[in-house]
Design a protein around this motif. Structure first.
Motif, short mmCIF file in Angstrom:
data_model
loop_
_atom_site.label_atom_id
_atom_site.label_comp_id
_atom_site.label_asym_id
_atom_site.label_seq_id
_atom_site.Cartn_x
_atom_site.Cartn_y
_atom_site.Cartn_z
N ALA A 53 -6.48 6.43 -3.62
CA ALA A 53 -5.46 5.68 -2.88
C ALA A 53 -4.59 4.97 -3.90
O ALA A 53 -5.02 4.73 -5.04
N GLU A 54 -3.38 4.65 -3.50
CA GLU A 54 -2.45 4.00 -4.43
C GLU A 54 -1.90 2.72 -3.83
O GLU A 54 -1.47 2.70 -2.68
N ILE A 55 -1.93 1.67 -4.62
CA ILE A 55 -1.24 0.44 -4.25
C ILE A 55 -0.28 0.08 -5.38
O ILE A 55 -0.48 0.48 -6.52
N GLY B 192 -0.17 12.94 -5.85
CA GLY B 192 1.16 12.73 -5.31
C GLY B 192 1.40 11.26 -5.01
O GLY B 192 0.48 10.56 -4.60
N CYS B 193 2.63 10.80 -5.24
CA CYS B 193 2.97 9.42 -4.91
C CYS B 193 3.43 9.38 -3.46
O CYS B 193 4.25 10.19 -3.04
N GLY B 194 2.90 8.42 -2.72
CA GLY B 194 3.24 8.30 -1.31
C GLY B 194 4.59 7.65 -1.06
O GLY B 194 5.08 7.68 0.07
N VAL C 22 0.86 -1.18 0.00
CA VAL C 22 0.00 0.00 0.00
C VAL C 22 0.89 1.23 0.00
O VAL C 22 1.65 1.45 0.94
N VAL C 23 0.82 1.99 -1.07
CA VAL C 23 1.66 3.17 -1.18
C VAL C 23 1.01 4.35 -0.46
O VAL C 23 1.63 5.02 0.35
N SER C 24 -0.25 4.63 -0.79
CA SER C 24 -1.01 5.70 -0.13
C SER C 24 -2.41 5.18 0.18
O SER C 24 -3.19 5.00 -0.75
ZN LIG Z 1 3.52 5.75 -6.71
#
Ligand SMILES: [Zn+2]
Ligand SMILES: [Zn+2]
Ligand SMILES: [Zn+2]
Length: 170
Positions: free
Chosen positions: A124-126, A102-104, A6-8
């Motif tokens: 959200a980013e994974i 933005g990338c977390g 999970v990035v963000s």
């Molecule tokens: Zn990213």
């Protein structure tokens, strides 16, 4: 192969977003210093605007906020700043919204997958390497050469879902 990463996540409503924003900017400054790339005042300001919230932002909104004037044609400088930030891995483009987030975890490897809430607009980013590997494998089976993987999933975040359910139930 790494496992689900999970990035963000979707942020909690009471989280300190100023901290998210500050740490993203600090990370970008550090990374640019290490790589010898130039985080100019404009690039930094654009990154700050992208990180104003967890909602992806469109280029013209960035422009509006930069100039505080009625919208004009987006000057190439903003796009160039966004290109730089994308190349460095600090922001991602959400193609289905034509917007940037933005990338977390700048510098993570592999394609990312995005979950986008259709009510609040947050994303959200994974970065699940298994997903990208499997998609790449299926593409090869169809003799298809992948240039880029864009996985964008639309739905409802937890913060928006209960509010809807509660209204219906009580
Ligand atoms: Zn990213
Ligand atoms: Zn935040
Ligand atoms: Zn939501």
């Amino acid at each position: 192969m790494s496992t689900l990463h999970v990035v963000s996540p979707f942020p909690r409503s009471n989280h300190s977003h100023a901290r998210c924003q500050a740490s993203a900017l600090a990370c970008a400054e550090r990374t640019c210093a290490e790589r010898g790339s130039r985080l100019t005042a404009l690039r930094r300001r654009v990154l700050e605007l992208v990180w104003r919230s967890h909602e992806p932002i469109k280029a013209y909104e960035i422009l509006d906020r930069l100039h505080n004037k009625p919208r004009r044609a987006a000057p190439p400088t903003v796009y160039r700043a966004l290109d730089f930030l994308r190349r460095e891995g600090f922001v991602h483009k959400i193609e289905s919204m034509n917007a940037y987030m933005g990338c977390g975890a700048p510098g993570h490897t592999g394609a990312a997958q995005f979950l986008i809430c259709r009510l609040c607009g947050m994303a959200a980013e994974i970065a699940d390497a298994g997903v990208s590997l499997r998609l790449g494998k299926r593409a090869r089976e169809l003799d298809f050469t992948v240039d880029a993987q864009t996985t964008e999933i639309h739905g409802l975040c937890a913060g928006c879902r209960p509010a809807r359910r509660k209204r219906g139930q009580t």
